[in-house]
Design an enzyme around this catalytic site. Structure first.
Site, mmCIF file in Angstrom:
data_model
loop_
_atom_site.group_PDB
_atom_site.id
_atom_site.type_symbol
_atom_site.label_atom_id
_atom_site.label_comp_id
_atom_site.label_asym_id
_atom_site.label_seq_id
_atom_site.Cartn_x
_atom_site.Cartn_y
_atom_site.Cartn_z
ATOM 1 C CG HIS A 371 50.575 -98.856 21.185
ATOM 2 N ND1 HIS A 371 51.597 -98.333 20.420
ATOM 3 C CD2 HIS A 371 50.182 -99.988 20.556
ATOM 4 C CE1 HIS A 371 51.789 -99.105 19.362
ATOM 5 N NE2 HIS A 371 50.934 -100.116 19.430
ATOM 6 C CE LYS A 562 53.581 -83.753 22.768
ATOM 7 N NZ LYS A 562 54.313 -84.978 22.770
ATOM 8 N NE ARG A 563 43.748 -86.678 19.048
ATOM 9 C CZ ARG A 563 42.791 -87.457 18.553
ATOM 10 N NH1 ARG A 563 42.979 -88.095 17.418
ATOM 11 N NH2 ARG A 563 41.643 -87.588 19.170
ATOM 12 C CE LYS A 568 49.129 -87.377 23.684
ATOM 13 N NZ LYS A 568 50.326 -88.155 23.311
ATOM 14 C CB THR A 670 56.568 -91.430 17.400
ATOM 15 O OG1 THR A 670 55.189 -91.047 17.383
ATOM 16 C CG2 THR A 670 56.689 -92.895 17.758
ATOM 17 C CE LYS A 674 56.740 -88.987 13.636
ATOM 18 N NZ LYS A 674 55.274 -88.951 13.746
HETATM 19 O O1 HBZ Z 1 51.074 -94.819 20.657
HETATM 20 C C1 HBZ Z 1 50.344 -93.847 21.365
HETATM 21 C C2 HBZ Z 1 51.025 -93.569 22.696
HETATM 22 O O2 HBZ Z 1 50.269 -92.655 23.454
HETATM 23 C C3 HBZ Z 1 52.398 -92.997 22.396
HETATM 24 O O3 HBZ Z 1 53.100 -92.787 23.588
HETATM 25 C C4 HBZ Z 1 53.166 -93.963 21.498
HETATM 26 O O4 HBZ Z 1 54.354 -93.382 21.064
HETATM 27 C C5 HBZ Z 1 52.341 -94.327 20.271
HETATM 28 C C6 HBZ Z 1 53.020 -95.387 19.427
HETATM 29 O O5 HBZ Z 1 53.439 -96.447 20.197
HETATM 30 N N1 HBZ Z 1 48.979 -94.294 21.519
HETATM 31 C C7 HBZ Z 1 48.045 -93.914 20.643
HETATM 32 O O6 HBZ Z 1 48.318 -93.176 19.708
HETATM 33 N N2 HBZ Z 1 46.791 -94.419 20.830
HETATM 34 C C8 HBZ Z 1 45.758 -94.174 20.020
HETATM 35 O O7 HBZ Z 1 45.814 -93.412 19.081
HETATM 36 C C9 HBZ Z 1 44.485 -94.884 20.298
HETATM 37 C C10 HBZ Z 1 43.613 -95.085 19.262
HETATM 38 C C11 HBZ Z 1 42.420 -95.733 19.494
HETATM 39 C C12 HBZ Z 1 42.097 -96.151 20.757
HETATM 40 C C13 HBZ Z 1 42.962 -95.952 21.808
HETATM 41 C C14 HBZ Z 1 44.165 -95.301 21.580
HETATM 42 O O8 HBZ Z 1 40.931 -96.789 20.986
#
Ligand code: HBZ
Length: 836
Positions: A371, A562-563, A568, A670, A674
């Site tokens: 991801h 978003k976060r 971003k 994502t 939406k």
């Molecule tokens: O995953 C996101 C990507 O930034 C986004 O572009 C993509 O659409 C989505 C689904 O594929 N990544 C995250 O949300 N990552 C985290 O939330 C995350 C959580 C714990 C971690 C590292 C990243 O240790």
């Protein structure tokens, strides 16, 4: 003994399955009395919510139990989705839609003198995820069930999910998320399926009864994992899959030995430390290394899951040499990738299978989804920490590595760089275990989450693996479930669409294309605009409630939710706002479409810059919203505590969707999907899934700006100097001067200096390089919005052409390309215990 007692027959009570309004009403009253233990006169809203939730859950149980029985049929193949996060959002509304009993329940609730929306709003959402990755897992669970694919989601039942965000004096404050405090009617504990998980200790060699030399692990501590199951029901089908989340407990809830020698606190302490493992979700800020508790969490749930799968497989009457036929295991990022070593340990050490066979089973079992391309986000664990916590797993990983590198050495005998890059161990300085390399080597497929992202993976972080195995890296572009993100969040839009093209689109989203037939239909256009207005009025009420700010629903709702992260580029959005504000101050007669800028999102608690960006947004909001000179023409709001529940009111109300990350850095996104599904137009860079969204909806219906991923790399290689852009742009200078003067910070010029200094000195996310293109593109947005007919056409086209981004399509691709599974139809018949 009577015949009926000989042969137990479980009669399913009508009150537990019946769907008439009268039955539903009676069932609710019954649950209120017998489960909540309350008379209506003294019941709280939560009591009524619980009574209703149990009423709905009862109506899911036949489907759920029938689906679960299928898991045990030897020929049924199961997808196990392993994820440290499942960001589900509230269940009640979704389950009503999937069951198709919304209208009946609404009436039953009303006849009980209650309001369904209020009861739905009562539910505390399970926020067991950070953002996109966790929400993706939830959308995939919905689609798996809807497509009738047998699946189990495995994760952690965090006692505290993602923190609640409050805004005080413009700053983010984190508050514990006590989502379980009023009880969780959707889960069922299954203590009988508990498993033990070891930690620490040492390994030793021994000779078994066949004279073979083997290894075993003698852990220092053992912790019990208790599963809690939640049904994930598909849309209008009988499949209800299981989400199985694990809670950690001490093996003996009381250490009697310690108690007997008088160490009461020592005994209790052991219980407390064991329970720590499933206590809290980690925010995704800290460096992806070093946090021992996080590694403990990962190993804990993965070991629980694999032991559970082995039990299911053996119960189905099969042997472990066919484990990979029964289960296909998807690793949601590297967080569960320790599973590769754990399955090897279980097969070799515990089940006496030879290494080579075990390795084949393991490789055929796992597949890994990546991801992120951000190097700092790739997980690695210090070798000494890893070895202390999981000594046997370290040995196994070293053995996997040795066998793997032996092959690499032969294949690339003249390239030592390969060896050091592909090794499962980073040996550049202090040694680390590289979890992405483990996941790549230990599985049969790797995928990125959007076409651009998968291509970049092949060219950058996974280049060596791609050269070695050219077919192993695939793309599966993300998708989101139209059940939650259209039908549930935007019922009026769903109704309008269904009015024209029927309801088939809800399971076959490509059918939205038929809406193109109504593009020139005046009545349809008006109705379309009317829905958007109504949703904007709805969000206006929420914002009035939460922020005390009154919005103008006729203004352009420009939304970035978003976060919070520098890549971003929420602060690029802020630079545009200040630019517009400055123009209006210079020229009060400037003609622009009135705009409302809406932000939402959490910053990781330790991410100082992201928190400063929140403060900047709020500071700019305060100044602009109180400046009579701009009146109704500009408003800025930061909606606190952005979560699934709030987001369901945000997407439908948006006119413009901000997807403005530095190209090449957002794996997919994502939220972008939406927004588009709800008729917002996108302003965005060629990043992640934006590229494919633009391809689908048409370039003329998408506001594109900025450097491409290739240009970003080239610029950085040439040597990027933000001053070059600053010096030649007077308007940008003016914006910087305004911030630096203390204009937005009550006269304190130092407050935002770290942000400004970062942009001028290094600007790693290239805001200045993209600034002018963004400003210009926003001007075309402004022009377009002032032509409502044209805007409406573009909005309709966005929805009509968004079908590709249903998570149903993504799941079909996973099934065909990676999992090799097919649907299993579940019968809904009354459950009569089969035993003679
Ligand atoms: O995953 C996101 C990507 O930034 C986004 O572009 C993509 O659409 C989505 C689904 O594929 N990544 C995250 O949300 N990552 C985290 O939330 C995350 C959580 C714990 C971690 C590292 C990243 O240790």
């Amino acid at each position: 003994m009577t015949a009926s007692m000989d042969q137990p027959h479980i009669q399913v009570e009508d009150d537990r399955t019946g769907l008439s309004i009268e039955t539903l009403r009676r069932a609710m009253a019954d649950n209120l009395f017998y489960i909540q233990g309350k008379w209506p006169e003294v019941a709280t809203r939560n009591d009524f919510y619980m009574a209703l939730a149990y009423t709905v859950r009862d109506r899911m149980l036949q489907r759920w139990l029938n689906s679960q029985r299928n898991y045990l049929r030897p020929e049924v193949r199961i997808v196990a989705y392993l994820s440290a996060e499942f960001l589900l959002g509230p269940h009640l509304g979704n389950n009503l839609i999937n069951l198709g009993i919304e209208d009946e329940v609404r009436q039953a609730v009303e006849e009980s003198g209650l309001n369904l929306q209020h009861l739905i709003a009562q539910e505390e959402e399970p926020g067991l995820g950070n953002g996109g990755l966790g929400r993706l897992a939830a959308c995939y669970m919905d689609s798996l069930a809807t497509l009738e694919i047998p699946a189990i989601g495995y994760g952690i039942r965090y006692e505290f999910g993602i923190f609640d965000q409050q805004i005080r004096d413009g700053w983010q404050v984190e508050v514990t998320d006590k989502w379980l405090q009023h009880g969780n009617p959707w889960e069922i504990a299954r203590p009988e399926a508990s498993v033990n998980v070891g930690f620490g200790g040492r390994t030793e060699g021994y000779t078994d009864s066949d004279g073979r030399y083997r290894m075993r692990w003698i852990p220092h501590q053992v912790i019990k994992g208790i599963p809690y199951d939640t049904a994930i029901l598909g849309y209008r089908v009988n499949t209800a899959n299981t989400l199985r989340l694990w809670t950690a407990e001490a093996v003996e809830s009381f250490n009697f030995q310690a108690f007997n020698v008088g160490d009461y606190y020592g005994a209790v302490n052991q219980k407390v430390t064991s329970e720590n493992i499933s206590k809290v979700l980690y925010p995704n800020d800290e460096q992806a290394q070093g946090k021992q508790l996080r590694l403990e969490q990962q190993y804990f749930f993965v070991s629980c899951a694999l032991q559970d799968m082995i039990r299911i497989h053996l119960t189905a009457g099969r042997t472990l040499d066919t484990f990979q036929e029964k289960f296909t295991v998807q690793l949601n990022d590297t967080h569960p990738s320790i599973g590769v070593a754990e399955l090897m340990r279980l097969l070799v050490d515990e089940h006496n299978i030879d290494w080579v066979t075990a390795w084949e089973i393991t490789q055929q079992t796992f597949a890994y989804t990546n991801h992120t391309l951000l190097p700092e986000a790739l997980e690695k664990w210090p070798l000494d920490l890893f070895g202390r916590l999981l000594p046997r797993h370290l040995e196994i990983i070293l053995e996997i590595n040795q066998r793997f590198l032996d092959k690499i050495r032969v294949q690339y005998f003249n390239d030592p760089g390969k060896l050091s890059r592909m090794s499962l161990i980073d040996e550049q300085g202090p040694r680390y275990v590289r979890m992405a390399n483990l996941a790549c080597v230990g599985g049969h497929a790797i995928n990125g989450v959007a076409a651009l992202h998968s291509d970049l993976l092949k060219q950058t972080v996974l280049k060596d693996f791609h050269e070695l195995w050219p077919d192993k890296i695939r793309n599966v572009t993300n998708g989101v479930t139209p059940r939650r993100w259209m039908v549930l969040s935007n019922p009026s839009l769903a109704l309008l669409i269904s009015d024209k093209i029927g309801t088939h689109w809800i399971r076959h989203l490509e059918e939205l294309r038929q809406l193109e037939n109504y593009l020139d239909d005046r009545g349809f256009q008006d109705a379309w605009r009317h829905v958007k207005q109504e949703r904007k009025a709805n969000l206006t009420r929420l914002i009035q409630e939460r922020c005390g700010v009154t919005l103008n629903p006729n203004s352009l709702f420009d939304v970035q939710v978003k976060r919070l992260h520098e890549y971003k580029r929420q602060h690029l959005n802020v630079l545009h706002i200040i630019t517009l504000y400055d123009r209006l101050r210079q020229n009060p007669n400037l003609e622009i479409a009135p705009r409302t800028f809406i932000f939402g999102g959490k910053a990781a608690p330790g991410y100082v810059m992201a928190k400063l960006i929140i403060k900047l947004i709020n500071s700019v909001a305060t100044v602009i919203n109180n400046d009579p000179a701009v009146q109704d023409r500009l408003k800025v709001v930061f909606l606190p505590d952005y979560n699934v529940t709030n987001s369901q009111r945000v997407y439908p109300a948006a006119d413009l969707s901000e997807q403005i990350s530095t190209a090449g850095l957002e794996a997919s996104g994502t939220g972008n999907m939406k927004f588009s599904m709800n008729g917002a137009l996108t302003i965005g860079t060629l990043d992640g899934a934006n590229v494919e969204i633009r391809e689908e909806v048409g370039a003329e219906n998408f506001f594109l700006f900025g450097l491409t991923a290739k240009e970003v790399i080239e610029l950085k290689t040439r040597g990027y100097n933000p001053w070059d852009y600053h010096n030649q742009n007077p308007e940008l200078q003016e914006v910087f001067n305004l911030i630096r003067s203390g204009f937005f910070s009550g006269g304190d010029p130092g407050l935002f200096e770290p942000l400004i200094a970062n942009l001028l000195q290094s600007d790693p996310y290239l805001l200045l390089a993209d600034y002018q293109a963004y400003i210009d593109c926003q001007a075309t947005v402004d022009q377009a919005y002032r032509n409502p007919d044209h805007w409406t056409r573009m909005s309709i086209l966005n929805v009509a052409r968004i079908g590709k981004f249903s998570s149903d399509r993504s799941i079909r691709e996973y099934c065909q390309q990676i999992w090799h599974t097919s649907p299993v139809h579940v019968e809904l018949k009354e459950y009569v215990q089969a035993q003679a």
